[in-house]
Design an enzyme around this catalytic site. Structure first.
Site, PDB file in Angstrom:
ATOM      1  N   GLU A   8      -3.366   0.523   7.867  1.00  0.00           N
ATOM      2  CA  GLU A   8      -1.716  -0.916   7.038  1.00  0.00           C
ATOM      3  C   GLU A   8      -0.680  -0.139   6.564  1.00  0.00           C
ATOM      4  O   GLU A   8       0.744  -0.788   6.977  1.00  0.00           O
ATOM      5  CB  GLU A   8      -2.475  -1.714   6.365  1.00  0.00           C
ATOM      6  CG  GLU A   8      -1.660  -3.272   5.778  1.00  0.00           C
ATOM      7  CD  GLU A   8      -1.937  -3.724   4.802  1.00  0.00           C
ATOM      8  OE1 GLU A   8      -2.914  -4.305   4.265  1.00  0.00           O
ATOM      9  OE2 GLU A   8      -0.869  -5.003   3.981  1.00  0.00           O
TER      10      GLU A   8
ATOM     11  N   HIS B  90       0.507  -0.918   0.187  1.00  0.00           N
ATOM     12  CA  HIS B  90      -0.061   0.147  -0.585  1.00  0.00           C
ATOM     13  C   HIS B  90       0.786   1.139  -0.374  1.00  0.00           C
ATOM     14  O   HIS B  90       1.636   0.917  -0.077  1.00  0.00           O
ATOM     15  CB  HIS B  90      -1.318  -0.041   1.230  1.00  0.00           C
ATOM     16  CG  HIS B  90      -1.429  -1.505   0.827  1.00  0.00           C
ATOM     17  ND1 HIS B  90      -2.752  -1.408   0.189  1.00  0.00           N
ATOM     18  CD2 HIS B  90      -1.754  -2.648   1.754  1.00  0.00           C
ATOM     19  CE1 HIS B  90      -2.861  -2.727   0.915  1.00  0.00           C
ATOM     20  NE2 HIS B  90      -2.429  -3.737   1.961  1.00  0.00           N
TER      21      HIS B  90
ATOM     22  N   GLU C 124       1.898 -12.153   5.110  1.00  0.00           N
ATOM     23  CA  GLU C 124       1.154 -10.974   5.297  1.00  0.00           C
ATOM     24  C   GLU C 124       1.671 -11.714   7.478  1.00  0.00           C
ATOM     25  O   GLU C 124       1.422 -12.685   7.824  1.00  0.00           O
ATOM     26  CB  GLU C 124      -0.955 -11.801   5.878  1.00  0.00           C
ATOM     27  CG  GLU C 124      -0.918 -12.041   3.945  1.00  0.00           C
ATOM     28  CD  GLU C 124      -1.864 -10.307   3.537  1.00  0.00           C
ATOM     29  OE1 GLU C 124      -1.727  -9.053   4.858  1.00  0.00           O
ATOM     30  OE2 GLU C 124      -2.094 -10.388   2.867  1.00  0.00           O
TER      31      GLU C 124
ATOM     32  N   HIS D 159       2.728  -7.325   4.199  1.00  0.00           N
ATOM     33  CA  HIS D 159       1.383  -6.609   3.993  1.00  0.00           C
ATOM     34  C   HIS D 159       1.096  -7.280   5.622  1.00  0.00           C
ATOM     35  O   HIS D 159       1.427  -7.774   6.318  1.00  0.00           O
ATOM     36  CB  HIS D 159       0.009  -7.663   3.145  1.00  0.00           C
ATOM     37  CG  HIS D 159       0.543  -6.510   1.933  1.00  0.00           C
ATOM     38  ND1 HIS D 159      -0.626  -5.217   1.387  1.00  0.00           N
ATOM     39  CD2 HIS D 159       1.548  -6.696   0.489  1.00  0.00           C
ATOM     40  CE1 HIS D 159      -0.434  -5.055   0.356  1.00  0.00           C
ATOM     41  NE2 HIS D 159       1.033  -5.714  -0.449  1.00  0.00           N
TER      42      HIS D 159
HETATM   43 ZN   LIG Z   1      -1.954  -5.269   2.256  1.00  0.00          ZN
END
Ligand SMILES: [Zn+2]
Length: 438
Positions: free
Chosen positions: A282, A267, A398, A335
């Site tokens: 995030e 992002h 993640e 992430h």
């Molecule tokens: Zn993400």
């Protein structure tokens, strides 16, 4: 992860056809280089050859930048005031014609010739009125000229351009020598032919044996315009050569300190990603974590390239392109997960896209990340654009659920981020040591 594919392949530059001299204080021989004309409204110029470096300025449409060097798929360019910065070469339309144009000027008054663009620089000689000189580069008060087959500087005000152009053929030897350090070399991976043009039906210039080293002058689609060791130039298909990412190595890394690792902070900018239950974004923690990983990787000797180093928007489609352009040995996207309902899922997951290319890397990293204080969910297939469209071994990790309060407390701490960095370095070290990639 969201966003559609709108691959930006618009050329931001028009590459013009001037071959200009370089004028670094340490360089005294002429070196062939290009002038780029900025064709976009704004182009970022960075302090170093990578997105990890700060933006030091921007160039506006129509500005001309002289390319001094090329490294790691970035161009070092000269800016106003003799400053130097870097722009991404993949944002450049690389149809450069490698001509050796210089401007012809007449000396109007006796003028000193100096080694560098400074009145305190070593005096190399003087030119008398009426002398004709080849001007390869001008910047403000100083012009770089060809003098005794090398580069030298004179005051611009004693020169009068004739409007004619010429070539700097007498300095060809110097040019090729000076370029050795920065030009991209490729090696043939089979017995093949050097051709007169880009195409398998083009006339053959000469035969090349496997392992022949070639200097890339230009790239035109699937074909490289190259110079062979014997000085002959021609074209060769990119599928019969191996290309290094930079001068560092022409083969896949066998240890972490030979490797180029692209770290991708998920992002950024207008794309905040998921949120914690308190609304923390995030994008903030992906960047913090990537910073921590980059620090540890660099300490381990790896060449680290970041897809973003600040809170900026980077198109998803561009991220794998960056990995391809630096010929990354591994691409790691960071992430944080989010479940539809908060506080219903926890733990970290390492995603791969292909079994053949990505899975081994994912396994090594996942095993190492088992040290983390969040639960391990192991490896899993993930159809994420940044790894799906990636030609390099790539994973998307993640590192916990951002909308799980327990996970968030951990993942937002520097302790956790540091541990993740250590684990990733350890995982990569073992991965490369095992020699099982590519
Ligand atoms: Zn993400």
């Amino acid at each position: 992860m969201k966003k559609s594919l709108h691959l930006k392949k618009l050329p931001l530059f028009i590459v013009t056809v001037a071959l200009l001299g370089i004028s670094l204080a340490t360089t005294t021989v002429l070196a062939g280089t290009k002038t780029l004309t900025v064709n976009a409204s704004v182009l970022n110029i960075r302090r170093g050859p990578g997105l990890a470096y700060d933006v030091m300025g921007q160039s506006q449409s129509g500005a001309k930048l002289n390319v001094i060097a090329e490294r790691n798929s970035w161009y070092e360019v000269r800016l106003a005031g003799n400053k130097v910065g870097w722009v991404a070469s993949w944002l450049v339309n690389s149809d450069d014609a490698n001509t050796n144009a210089a401007k012809v000027a007449r000396v109007t008054s006796r003028v000193n010739v100096r080694k560098y663009a400074s009145t305190s620089a070593t005096l190399l000689g003087a030119l008398n009125p009426g002398a004709s000189v080849k001007v390869v580069y001008s910047q403000g008060d100083w012009s770089q000229i060809v003098y005794s087959d090398t580069a030298a500087w004179v005051s611009t005000k004693y020169l009068e351009l004739t409007g004619q152009t010429t070539t700097v053929t007498s300095t060809q030897t110097a040019v090729s020598k000076a370029n050795t350090a920065t030009q991209i070399k490729v090696k043939t991976n089979t017995n093949t032919h050097l051709r007169q043009a880009g195409g398998i039906n083009a006339a053959i210039v000469e035969n090349l044996s496997k392992g022949a080293e070639l200097t890339v002058l230009n790239q035109d689609g699937d074909w490289f315009h190259v110079r062979a060791a014997d000085g002959k130039t021609g074209y060769i298909a990119n599928w019969v050569v191996s290309t290094p990412s930079d001068g560092k190595s022409s083969k896949a890394a066998t240890s972490l300190n030979e490797a180029t690792i692209v770290l991708d902070a998920g992002h950024g900018g207008s794309d905040p990603g998921a949120s914690s239950t308190a609304g923390e974004k995030e994008k903030t923690y992906t960047l913090e974590t990537v910073d921590a990983i980059a620090t540890q990787l660099r300490a381990a000797g790896a060449n680290v390239v970041l897809t973003r180093s600040s809170d900026q928007y980077v198109d998803l489609a561009q991220r794998p392109v960056i990995a391809a352009n630096v010929n990354a040995d591994a691409f790691i996207s960071i992430h944080f997960d989010s479940s539809p309902e908060s506080n219903t899922a926890e733990g970290h997951t390492t995603y791969y896209y292909t079994k053949s290319k990505d899975y081994t890397l994912a396994t090594y990293l996942s095993t190492s990340l088992a040290n983390l204080s969040t639960a391990s969910r192991g490896t899993s297939f993930g159809n994420f654009e940044v790894i799906r469209d990636n030609k390099q071994p790539s994973v998307l990790i993640e590192l916990g659920y951002i909308n799980d309060d327990d996970d968030f407390q951990k993942l937002s701490s520097s302790t956790y981020q540091h541990q993740a960095a250590i684990d990733i370095v350890n995982g990569l070290t073992k991965y490369f040591a095992a020699g099982n990639h590519r």
